[in-house]
Design a protein around this motif. Structure first.
Motif, PDB file in Angstrom:
ATOM      1  N   PRO A 240       0.842  -1.197   0.000  1.00 37.73           N
ATOM      2  CA  PRO A 240       0.000   0.000   0.000  1.00 37.73           C
ATOM      3  C   PRO A 240       0.878   1.248   0.000  1.00 37.73           C
TER       4      PRO A 240
ATOM      5  N   ALA B 214       2.907  -2.199  -9.749  1.00 42.36           N
ATOM      6  CA  ALA B 214       1.485  -2.128 -10.094  1.00 42.36           C
ATOM      7  C   ALA B 214       1.278  -2.047 -11.598  1.00 42.36           C
TER       8      ALA B 214
ATOM      9  N   THR C 202      -5.749  -4.922 -11.322  1.00 42.63           N
ATOM     10  CA  THR C 202      -6.939  -4.802 -10.487  1.00 42.63           C
ATOM     11  C   THR C 202      -7.210  -3.329 -10.188  1.00 42.63           C
TER      12      THR C 202
ATOM     13  N   HIS D  96      -7.155  -2.100  -7.316  1.00 42.30           N
ATOM     14  CA  HIS D  96      -6.116  -1.712  -6.357  1.00 42.30           C
ATOM     15  C   HIS D  96      -4.831  -1.306  -7.074  1.00 42.30           C
ATOM     16  N   ASP D  97      -4.430  -2.076  -8.089  1.00 44.26           N
ATOM     17  CA  ASP D  97      -3.211  -1.758  -8.841  1.00 44.26           C
ATOM     18  C   ASP D  97      -3.316  -0.379  -9.479  1.00 44.26           C
TER      19      ASP D  97
ATOM     20  N   GLN E 168      -5.194   2.076  -8.575  1.00 42.96           N
ATOM     21  CA  GLN E 168      -5.188   3.111  -7.549  1.00 42.96           C
ATOM     22  C   GLN E 168      -3.774   3.374  -7.037  1.00 42.96           C
ATOM     23  N   VAL E 169      -2.976   2.320  -6.913  1.00 41.78           N
ATOM     24  CA  VAL E 169      -1.587   2.493  -6.477  1.00 41.78           C
ATOM     25  C   VAL E 169      -0.832   3.380  -7.461  1.00 41.78           C
TER      26      VAL E 169
END
Length: 330
Positions: free
Chosen positions: A220, A264, A271, A273-274, A276-277
């Motif tokens: 994160p 990412a 994803t 999440h990726d 967003q990173v």
């Protein structure tokens, strides 16, 4: 008391740990202890080592330590350092190997006043081919200058290619709960050294694996904030901080942010999440910082600009780099 305490963090490494342990016990420099820190493995890693040692007729240089729950590599290294009895410490990952003359080379390079000796890593690609990483600088450096060079990626960020005087760890530990703990801690240790010596000699085999923490994990973005605080508290909070050290810490924070974005960007399929990173990393890099870095670290500054304005181009270039350098499909 052994000359060197070799510390190995162990977590579910049953397939590779015997190779790693054998590489330590077969060192040409034999005055050592090996501390195996089991970080709550569930695959029988320690039992595999014990069976191997029984086949060898035992080896009293091996000591076992254990965590009741998984606490990650930094905590395992801290446990090993706290239990070490050698004048110096060295580290080996449970999926890698020390070359047979690792300790002979680095111990042999010690002199009065030298607290850290750095050797070369040899990358072992998935196809078995090898590429040695030669140092950007060699010779002797005062501790604070070596810290700057480490933050600028001129001295390697790894723990596994270094011999470190154990007393450097007085008051210093690896930050727990995040990755890149070696990149963060090595400059802090170097800053406390009298002299850091960098030699151009191979000492360590790093086996490139897609499922390793270095290659596969996407932490994160909050871990980047923790990393930056650690560096600023350790290196920029006292009196007499130089502009060169401030620039080096700036470089390290951008470098780590790029590293997170790279992981990412290479995920396929990506994803939410990726994605967003990547967005968070782009926001985290400030153009004013890149302008300041342009003179001391132009490649990193250019990479930061490219990530901010054209992430697909950045990902394309990084894939080419990984494939050419490490033989790793990305």
């Amino acid at each position: 008391m052994p000359t060197v305490s070799v510390i190995m963090a162990v977590y579910n490494a049953q397939d590779t740990i015997v190779r790693a342990v054998r590489s330590v016990l077969d060192q040409t420099h034999t005055d050592l202890e090996l501390l195996l820190v089991d970080d709550a493995s569930s695959d029988g890693s320690v039992a595999t080592v014990q069976a191997h040692l029984a086949e060898r007729g035992g080896d009293e240089r091996v000591r076992y330590l254990a965590h009741p729950s998984n606490r990650r590599a930094a905590a395992a290294r801290n446990t090993g350092v706290s239990a070490a009895t050698g004048d110096f410490v060295a580290f080996v990952d449970s999926d890698d190997e020390m070359l047979p003359t690792y300790l002979e080379t680095l111990v042999g390079a010690l002199d009065e006043g030298v607290d850290v000796v750095v050797g070369n890593i040899v990358y072992v690609r998935p196809d078995g081919s090898r590429r040695e990483r030669h140092p950007a600088v060699t010779g002797d450096f005062p501790g604070p200058r070596a810290a700057e060079l480490g933050l600028l990626d001129k001295i390697t960020p790894f723990t596994c290619d270094k011999l470190l005087r154990r007393s450097l760890y007085d008051g210093v530990r690896y930050p727990e709960g995040i990755i890149n703990e070696d990149f963060l801690t090595n400059p802090v240790l170097a800053a406390g050294a009298r002299t850091v010596r960098v030699v151009d000699a191979p000492v360590y085999l790093y086996h490139v694996r897609a499922d390793s923490v270095t290659w596969g994990s996407i932490p994160p973005v909050s871990e980047l904030d923790t990393a930056e605080r650690y560096l600023r508290d350790a290196l920029l909070s006292g009196a007499g901080v130089t502009p060169a050290m401030r620039a080096a810490v700036d470089h390290a924070t951008v470098f780590l942010t790029l590293s997170s974005a790279q992981r990412a960007l290479l995920k396929d399929p990506a994803t939410a999440h990726d994605r967003q990173v990547v967005r968070d990393c782009r926001r985290r890099i400030r153009l004013v910082t890149l302008v300041r870095l342009a003179r001391v670290a132009p490649v990193t500054a250019a990479g930061g600009v490219l990530l901010k304005v054209a992430p697909p181009a950045y990902a394309w270039l990084y894939r080419r780099h990984v494939r050419a350098s490490y033989g790793q499909d990305a």
